[in-house]
Design a protein around this motif. Sequence first.
Motif, short mmCIF file in Angstrom:
data_model
loop_
_atom_site.label_atom_id
_atom_site.label_comp_id
_atom_site.label_asym_id
_atom_site.label_seq_id
_atom_site.Cartn_x
_atom_site.Cartn_y
_atom_site.Cartn_z
N CYS A 1 0.83 -1.22 0.00
CA CYS A 1 0.00 0.00 0.00
C CYS A 1 0.86 1.26 0.00
CB CYS A 1 -0.93 -0.01 1.21
SG CYS A 1 -1.96 -1.47 1.36
N ALA A 2 2.04 1.18 -0.63
CA ALA A 2 3.02 2.28 -0.55
C ALA A 2 2.43 3.62 -1.01
CB ALA A 2 4.25 1.93 -1.39
N GLU A 3 1.62 3.59 -2.04
CA GLU A 3 1.04 4.83 -2.57
C GLU A 3 0.23 5.56 -1.50
OE1 GLU A 3 -2.40 6.16 -5.82
OE2 GLU A 3 -1.53 4.15 -5.88
N PHE A 4 -0.54 4.83 -0.73
CA PHE A 4 -1.41 5.43 0.29
C PHE A 4 -0.63 5.80 1.55
CE2 PHE A 4 -3.88 2.48 -2.29
CZ PHE A 4 -4.81 3.36 -2.83
N VAL A 5 0.44 5.03 1.83
CA VAL A 5 1.29 5.37 2.97
C VAL A 5 2.01 6.68 2.70
CG1 VAL A 5 3.31 4.66 4.31
CG2 VAL A 5 1.56 2.97 3.70
N ARG A 6 2.53 6.82 1.46
CA ARG A 6 3.26 8.06 1.10
C ARG A 6 2.35 9.27 1.15
NH1 ARG A 6 5.69 4.70 -2.90
NH2 ARG A 6 4.16 5.45 -4.42
N SER A 7 1.08 9.10 0.76
CA SER A 7 0.16 10.24 0.75
C SER A 7 -0.46 10.49 2.13
CB SER A 7 -0.95 10.00 -0.27
OG SER A 7 -1.72 8.85 0.10
N ASP A 8 -0.04 9.72 3.12
CA ASP A 8 -0.50 9.89 4.50
C ASP A 8 -1.99 9.61 4.67
OD1 ASP A 8 0.36 10.38 7.13
OD2 ASP A 8 -0.54 12.38 7.10
N THR A 9 -2.55 8.81 3.76
CA THR A 9 -3.96 8.43 3.90
C THR A 9 -4.10 7.05 4.54
OG1 THR A 9 -3.95 7.53 1.65
CG2 THR A 9 -4.71 9.80 1.94
N LEU A 10 -2.99 6.33 4.72
CA LEU A 10 -3.01 5.02 5.36
C LEU A 10 -1.88 4.96 6.38
CD1 LEU A 10 -4.01 2.04 5.54
CD2 LEU A 10 -2.27 1.49 3.83
N HIS A 11 -2.22 4.51 7.56
CA HIS A 11 -1.23 4.34 8.62
C HIS A 11 -1.21 2.88 9.05
CE1 HIS A 11 -0.80 8.73 9.33
NE2 HIS A 11 -2.06 8.75 8.92
N VAL A 12 -0.03 2.28 9.09
CA VAL A 12 0.13 0.89 9.52
C VAL A 12 0.88 0.91 10.84
CG1 VAL A 12 1.06 -1.38 8.95
CG2 VAL A 12 0.20 0.11 7.12
N PHE A 13 0.27 0.38 11.88
CA PHE A 13 0.94 0.36 13.19
C PHE A 13 0.54 -0.89 13.95
CE2 PHE A 13 -3.01 2.71 13.62
CZ PHE A 13 -3.57 2.18 14.77
N ASP A 14 1.36 -1.23 14.95
CA ASP A 14 1.10 -2.43 15.72
C ASP A 14 0.20 -2.11 16.91
OD1 ASP A 14 3.16 -2.38 18.39
OD2 ASP A 14 3.71 -1.09 16.69
N ALA A 15 -0.52 -3.11 17.37
CA ALA A 15 -1.39 -2.96 18.53
C ALA A 15 -1.47 -4.31 19.24
CB ALA A 15 -2.79 -2.50 18.10
N ASP A 16 -1.81 -4.28 20.50
CA ASP A 16 -1.90 -5.49 21.31
C ASP A 16 -3.26 -5.51 21.98
OD1 ASP A 16 -1.69 -7.52 23.25
OD2 ASP A 16 0.48 -7.22 23.44
N ALA A 17 -4.03 -6.58 21.75
CA ALA A 17 -5.37 -6.66 22.31
C ALA A 17 -5.36 -6.63 23.83
CB ALA A 17 -6.06 -7.95 21.83
N ARG A 18 -4.23 -7.00 24.42
CA ARG A 18 -4.15 -6.96 25.89
C ARG A 18 -4.03 -5.53 26.42
NH1 ARG A 18 0.89 -10.91 26.25
NH2 ARG A 18 1.45 -9.43 24.60
N HIS A 19 -3.68 -4.60 25.53
CA HIS A 19 -3.54 -3.18 25.92
C HIS A 19 -4.25 -2.33 24.87
CE1 HIS A 19 -0.56 -4.70 28.74
NE2 HIS A 19 0.07 -5.27 27.73
N ALA A 20 -5.51 -2.66 24.61
CA ALA A 20 -6.25 -2.02 23.52
C ALA A 20 -6.41 -0.52 23.72
CB ALA A 20 -7.62 -2.68 23.37
N SER A 21 -6.43 -0.05 24.97
CA SER A 21 -6.64 1.38 25.22
C SER A 21 -5.54 2.24 24.62
CB SER A 21 -6.72 1.64 26.74
OG SER A 21 -5.52 1.25 27.38
#
Length: 280
Positions: free
Chosen positions: A11-31
């Motif tokens: 999804c490089a095109e959308f990441v470069r345009s700042d319309t998509l963010h990919v980040f990690d999350a942990d269900a044990r610390h959802a807040s």
Amino acid sequence: AALQTAQKRTCAEFVRSDTLHVFDADARHASKVRSAISDDAVATPMRGFVLSNELLDEFDPLRLRLFWQATNPPDVQRCRLCSSYREAYVLHRIDDVALQALLRLASKDGPAAADRLADAIRFEGRTLPCGLLDTQFLQRETTHLVESVTQQERNRCGTMQVCCAALLLAVDGLMQEDHSSLQLRKLAAADSLLRRYRQQLVRTNGTVVLSKQRYRELRRMALGLGSETEKALLTGGSQLPGRIHSDEVSLALSPSRCEELKGWRERHAERLAAAAKVRA
């Protein structure tokens, strides 16, 4: 990390345009996710999100599909029946050359030990999909198919005479196109099954079916060799001469699974019947 990298590359095109963010999350610390998706953290309001499980498949989720013929949605009583459901299985395959290369890279006991383990995994891969076809109807169809294929195609599958992985994928593909194929018992008469089977023979050639346990084992093995090797195993790369391939197949509930889910079907029958009526 490997799948995040692959997602960003895809999804490089959308990441470069700042319309998509990919980040990690942990269900044990959802807040903690709130700080990443709040209006203050992003330039534009969030329109939606996609959850992607990057764990080493330590959990075994159960996925069911409720099937019905067009214009004839199931009522509450039918939603209580096992025959109305199909369970989704993920069938993992690995290129044989990638299996051998990975085992040799990770082996601490030399190439001979790695090759013995590869042989054991290949044997498991030949028998595993045959167990998923262990129903009276599909066994009958297997017998019919054996009579239709050539001797060369039989020899290719060893003592089984039919390659179970190819047949499993062929039946599932036919079911997705025409669910009544199984309900009306017309698979044997359909030339499309033989055609699909031969297509899947070509597609699965040179690959080894993996059990859930072996899939986890190989992923941990690749991760131990570095994130780039894990990424190559999952999506392809120069570290390995092949990769893992995954297919989803939907199969009828086994008697034991049917009994296990009896309470769930009773509790949700009314809700599912109402939803099916809306979908129809």
